[in-house]
Design a protein around this motif. Structure first.
Motif, PDB file in Angstrom:
ATOM      1  N   PHE A  34       0.822  -1.205   0.000  1.00  0.00           N
ATOM      2  CA  PHE A  34       0.000   0.000   0.000  1.00  0.00           C
ATOM      3  C   PHE A  34       0.856   1.255   0.000  1.00  0.00           C
ATOM      4  CE2 PHE A  34      -3.998  -2.042   1.269  1.00  0.00           C
ATOM      5  CZ  PHE A  34      -4.879  -1.210   0.622  1.00  0.00           C
ATOM      6  N   MET A  96      -1.673  -5.101   5.583  1.00  0.00           N
ATOM      7  CA  MET A  96      -2.059  -4.107   6.588  1.00  0.00           C
ATOM      8  C   MET A  96      -0.848  -3.377   7.128  1.00  0.00           C
ATOM      9  SD  MET A  96      -5.114  -3.686   6.833  1.00  0.00           S
ATOM     10  CE  MET A  96      -5.212  -2.585   8.216  1.00  0.00           C
ATOM     11  N   LEU A  99       0.023  -0.733   4.932  1.00  0.00           N
ATOM     12  CA  LEU A  99      -0.974   0.340   5.032  1.00  0.00           C
ATOM     13  C   LEU A  99      -0.628   1.268   6.200  1.00  0.00           C
ATOM     14  CD1 LEU A  99      -3.625   1.667   4.280  1.00  0.00           C
ATOM     15  CD2 LEU A  99      -4.768   0.099   5.791  1.00  0.00           C
TER      16      LEU A  99
ATOM     17  N   THR B  63     -14.462  -9.552   8.252  1.00  0.00           N
ATOM     18  CA  THR B  63     -13.029  -9.831   8.234  1.00  0.00           C
ATOM     19  C   THR B  63     -12.632 -10.776   9.359  1.00  0.00           C
ATOM     20  OG1 THR B  63     -12.690  -7.652   7.358  1.00  0.00           O
ATOM     21  CG2 THR B  63     -10.785  -8.756   8.238  1.00  0.00           C
ATOM     22  N   PRO B  69     -11.081  -9.985   3.226  1.00  0.00           N
ATOM     23  CA  PRO B  69     -10.335  -8.741   3.457  1.00  0.00           C
ATOM     24  C   PRO B  69     -11.155  -7.538   3.006  1.00  0.00           C
ATOM     25  CG  PRO B  69      -9.453  -9.872   1.579  1.00  0.00           C
ATOM     26  CD  PRO B  69     -10.511 -10.757   2.123  1.00  0.00           C
ATOM     27  N   PHE B  71     -11.654  -4.264   2.404  1.00  0.00           N
ATOM     28  CA  PHE B  71     -11.046  -2.936   2.325  1.00  0.00           C
ATOM     29  C   PHE B  71     -12.013  -1.922   1.723  1.00  0.00           C
ATOM     30  CE2 PHE B  71      -7.081  -5.326   2.683  1.00  0.00           C
ATOM     31  CZ  PHE B  71      -6.516  -4.615   3.706  1.00  0.00           C
ATOM     32  N   GLY B 163      -9.596  -7.896  -1.830  1.00  0.00           N
ATOM     33  CA  GLY B 163      -9.445  -6.678  -1.036  1.00  0.00           C
ATOM     34  C   GLY B 163      -9.349  -5.450  -1.923  1.00  0.00           C
ATOM     35  N   LEU B 167     -11.874  -2.257  -2.333  1.00  0.00           N
ATOM     36  CA  LEU B 167     -11.388  -0.892  -2.106  1.00  0.00           C
ATOM     37  C   LEU B 167     -11.736   0.013  -3.281  1.00  0.00           C
ATOM     38  CD1 LEU B 167      -8.084   0.037  -0.549  1.00  0.00           C
ATOM     39  CD2 LEU B 167      -8.455   0.914  -2.788  1.00  0.00           C
ATOM     40  N   ARG B 287     -12.376   6.861   2.311  1.00  0.00           N
ATOM     41  CA  ARG B 287     -11.817   5.559   2.620  1.00  0.00           C
ATOM     42  C   ARG B 287     -11.036   5.619   3.934  1.00  0.00           C
ATOM     43  NH1 ARG B 287      -6.935   4.558  -0.729  1.00  0.00           N
ATOM     44  NH2 ARG B 287      -8.059   5.728  -2.288  1.00  0.00           N
ATOM     45  N   THR B 291     -12.893   3.226   6.266  1.00  0.00           N
ATOM     46  CA  THR B 291     -12.326   1.887   6.073  1.00  0.00           C
ATOM     47  C   THR B 291     -11.099   1.695   6.948  1.00  0.00           C
ATOM     48  OG1 THR B 291     -13.109   1.827   3.813  1.00  0.00           O
ATOM     49  CG2 THR B 291     -11.419   0.266   4.398  1.00  0.00           C
ATOM     50  N   PHE B 292     -10.172   2.647   6.865  1.00  0.00           N
ATOM     51  CA  PHE B 292      -8.896   2.424   7.533  1.00  0.00           C
ATOM     52  C   PHE B 292      -9.002   2.618   9.042  1.00  0.00           C
ATOM     53  CE2 PHE B 292      -6.537   3.538   3.378  1.00  0.00           C
ATOM     54  CZ  PHE B 292      -6.890   2.307   2.885  1.00  0.00           C
ATOM     55  N   TRP B 295     -10.510  -0.430  10.474  1.00  0.00           N
ATOM     56  CA  TRP B 295      -9.513  -1.514  10.498  1.00  0.00           C
ATOM     57  C   TRP B 295      -8.594  -1.363  11.698  1.00  0.00           C
ATOM     58  CZ3 TRP B 295      -7.877  -5.980   8.140  1.00  0.00           C
ATOM     59  CH2 TRP B 295      -8.618  -6.405   7.049  1.00  0.00           C
TER      60      TRP B 295
END
Lengths: 312, 386
Positions: A34, A96, A99, B63, B69, B71, B163, B167, B287, B291-292, B295
């Motif tokens: 990422f 991840m 990321l 997940t 996954p 995303f 994933g 995304l 996002r 999303t992040f 997570w």
């Protein structure tokens, strides 16, 4: 050259490099990187800083972009990726972790943009890099130079992978890590070099893309789906496939938007991101393993060549 | 047998002590914030916690339990937010004889329409309640629809491919909302009629408990769902899809169900977020936020553990808020070179993800695989059989 073609060529060479960087890293370390998003933006900011503070053309700062991108790659490898590879972490965990690294880099880029604004009174949040370009034959020079640089870079990479001893050992590690390890290849060094190369490629690709689009701190973040689309379109199995995928994605975006806007009106410009994603989805439906999954050799042999083996 | 049981007891005790420890940290931080800034900051933290714990629990279902996954969590959130921004207001407008077509979303009309709808909502608590329920139902339906649509191509793909496709889909949905002005006004935000207008100045104090109750209900639902045979199927699919298939599990069906349920719940979270902020701007549904951050919450809390997710959301939301409110006092040195300390939020997000992966791979509260029935009842059933 039509304006969409020159911009499209610049943009597509950038996407090709970033998609190639993703593919290279994926086939060597199984890491879906990422952080390419921020590495690309870093490449752009290195060139921007050079051009605005020291003058000259953008092209002369590309080596610095490559070096800084490689350094970010090395930091990610030693700080993060190496430990996880030793731990045999799952693919999603590796993804991840990059990321997280990407977000840290993004915050540093934003802070750097603030710093440039405050200290040097620049405007780094909306940059048109093509202003620093010059013209050849009434066209933007970047449209000729950048594809050439990309081709040169890839040729060097190709010779590195096929002619040098280290490149061959790198390919051996890609093919079969265990066997390569038993025959005495240092896989740690192979991983490190792949991070160095892919970091450099990502940064170079980002500085290319900034010549065709508005450079912002979130530039990489907005284009990362397209970089991934290029890598996936290429099939993730072959670095040349990734480069081809990025090229296809970039060119179809510009050509598609140009053709559609001509026929349906300018409102279509807002949905330009949909075109490459549609192409990716359509290709994956027909060839689930991407462009490099197309059995081109088989097709050619079937049509023109003779059957191999004992033809009894 | 005995050793196994005692180790299970130990694990339970370990988890309980972890939970108590994290709760103590959370309460200490909340008390600190309360005494330094007052009650309003606590309320705003609580509201974020409820909204994001709903979204993160849905992410955890897909997940943590199913192994997809995801995303593209933002896609379902966007579906919920768009549904609440576009449909209930139009229904009310049509009901009141106001323009309800494409012109509803244009900014010159919308800012005059919504106060009229709000006036009607404020006149009767029954209409307000009905409006809120309608919003939530529509959001869940829209989310389920998007989840189903996503699941069609997604079922064929695998890990990383899946994933990235998710995304890309989430991003694309955001651009559609940003450009297609009929839905939620495109680049100009659309106002959402406010079902809490009836409480006047107490609006905020009422929203918090109402949202909290919704979050608790979803939490109970998730717990029941993941302990049910369906939840077992999901875990089986996650841990080994080949053997799950061999055991006769319809993988495609179970995955689709998980994606649809998860998307519906995330869409409820998106709808609540929009009701709370009072307007929908497509470009704000990024996002990064939807999303992040979820997570990061999920990874900190513990993948596959609903109570852990809740703790992760709580802890990180407090830290985020602290960066925002103490940015000039704690990070003044950054301001001196012109850097906005708000960027530290990204650093925090990235650092949390990295630290959790490196040093705390199972999160604060690791997943606890509890038997469907308590052990003593299993023993009883076995005894009866013999």
């Amino acid at each position: 050259m039509a304006p969409w073609l020159s911009s499209g060529l610049i943009y597509a060479s950038g996407l090709a490099l970033t998609a190639g960087s993703i593919t290279l890293l994926y086939i060597v370390t199984r890491t879906f990187n990422f952080a390419v998003a921020s590495m690309a933006t870093i490449g752009f900011y290195v060139v921007y800083t050079g051009v605005t503070l020291f003058g000259g053309l953008p092209y002369q700062y590309y080596p610095f972009a490559i070096i800084i991108g490689s350094i970010t790659g090395i930091i990610c490898y030693y700080g993060l990726n190496r430990r996880l590879l030793n731990r045999k972490a799952a693919e999603i965990t590796l993804m991840m972790s990059t990321l997280g690294y990407d977000l840290v880099l993004l915050s540093l880029i934003q802070m750097y943009a603030d710093y440039l604004t405050y200290t040097f009174k620049l405007f780094p949040r909306r940059v048109t890099m093509s202003l620093f370009d010059f013209e050849i034959f009434g066209e933007r020079a970047a449209a000729f130079i950048l594809p050439l640089i990309a081709i040169a870079f890839l040729t060097i990479l190709h010779f590195f992978l096929t002619k040098t001893k280290f490149g061959i050992s790198m390919r051996a590690t890609i093919e079969n890590p265990t066997l390569a390890g038993t025959s005495g290849i240092n896989s740690d060094r192979v991983y490190l070099v792949s991070w160095v190369i892919s970091g450099g490629m990502a940064a170079l690709g980002g500085s290319f893309m900034a010549m065709a689009m508005t450079g912002t701190p979130v530039m990489g973040m907005y284009t990362i789906p397209l970089m991934f689309a290029g890598a996936i379109l290429g099939g993730l199995g072959n670095i040349y496939g990734g480069i081809l995928g990025g090229m296809v994605i970039g060119l179809t975006e510009y050509a598609g938007v140009y053709i559609l806007a001509k026929n349906f009106g300018p409102w279509i410009l807002g949905y330009r991101m949909g075109i490459p994603l549609f192409i990716m989805a359509a290709t994956l439906l027909i060839f689930p393993r991407g462009l490099s999954g197309i059995p081109l050799g088989k097709i050619i042999k079937k049509r023109f060549g003779q059957k191999r083996g004992a033809n009894v | 047998m005995i050793t196994k049981e005692s180790s299970g007891e130990k694990f339970k005790g370990f988890i309980a002590s972890r939970i108590v420890f994290v709760l103590a940290v959370i309460i200490a931080l909340l008390a600190f914030l309360y005494f330094s800034r007052g009650i309003s900051i606590i309320l705003s933290i609580l509201i974020q916690v409820t909204i994001f714990s709903i979204i993160t629990m849905s992410l955890n279902l897909e997940t943590g339990y199913t192994g997809i996954p995801q995303f593209g969590r933002v896609a379902a959130v966007i579906a919920g937010a768009f549904a609440v921004g576009a449909i209930p207001g139009r229904i009310m407008a049509a009901f009141m004889g106001l323009p309800a077509g494409a012109e509803y979303a244009s900014d010159t009309v919308n800012f005059r329409l919504v106060p009229q709808i709000n006036a009607l909502l404020a006149s009767s608590w029954l209409i307000s309640l009905g409006f809120l329920v309608m919003c939530l139902v529509l959001a869940a339906l829209a989310g389920a629809l998007i989840g189903w649509l996503i699941s069609r191509p997604a079922i064929r793909l695998k890990e990383a491919y899946l994933g990235i496709s998710l995304l890309a889909f989430g991003d694309f949905l955001m651009w559609v909302g940003h450009n297609w002005s009929i839905i939620v006004g495109g680049s100009t935000p659309v106002n959402v009629p406010d079902p809490f207008r009836i409480f006047g100045a107490d609006r905020f104090n009422v929203i918090v408990p109402v949202f909290f109750v919704i979050a608790i209900l979803i939490f109970i639902y998730m717990n029941k769902l993941t302990q049910s045979p369906f939840g077992r199927n999901l875990r089986m699919l996650r841990d080994n899809d080949l053997s799950a298939n061999a055991a006769g599990l319809n993988i495609v069906k179970v995955r689709t169900q998980s994606l649809v349920i998860g998307a519906a719940i995330a869409a409820i979270g998106g709808g609540l977020y929009v009701i709370y902020t009072g307007s929908v701007a497509a470009i704000g549904l990024t996002r990064l936020t939807f999303t992040f951050w979820p997570w990061a919450y999920m990874m900190l809390g513990g993948i596959g553990s609903n109570i852990g997710v809740f703790m992760g959301v709580f802890l990180l939301t407090i830290l985020r808020t602290m960066i925002i409110i103490f940015r000039s006092t704690w990070f003044g040195f950054l301001l001196q070179v012109g850097i906005d300390p708000l960027w530290l939020e990204y650093t925090l997000l990235g650092a949390v993800i990295i630290i959790v992966i490196l040093f705390l791979p199972h999160g604060l509260v690791p997943e606890k695989v509890a038997p469907m029935l308590p052990a003593n009842r299993v023993k009883k059933v076995m005894a009866q059989r013999q």
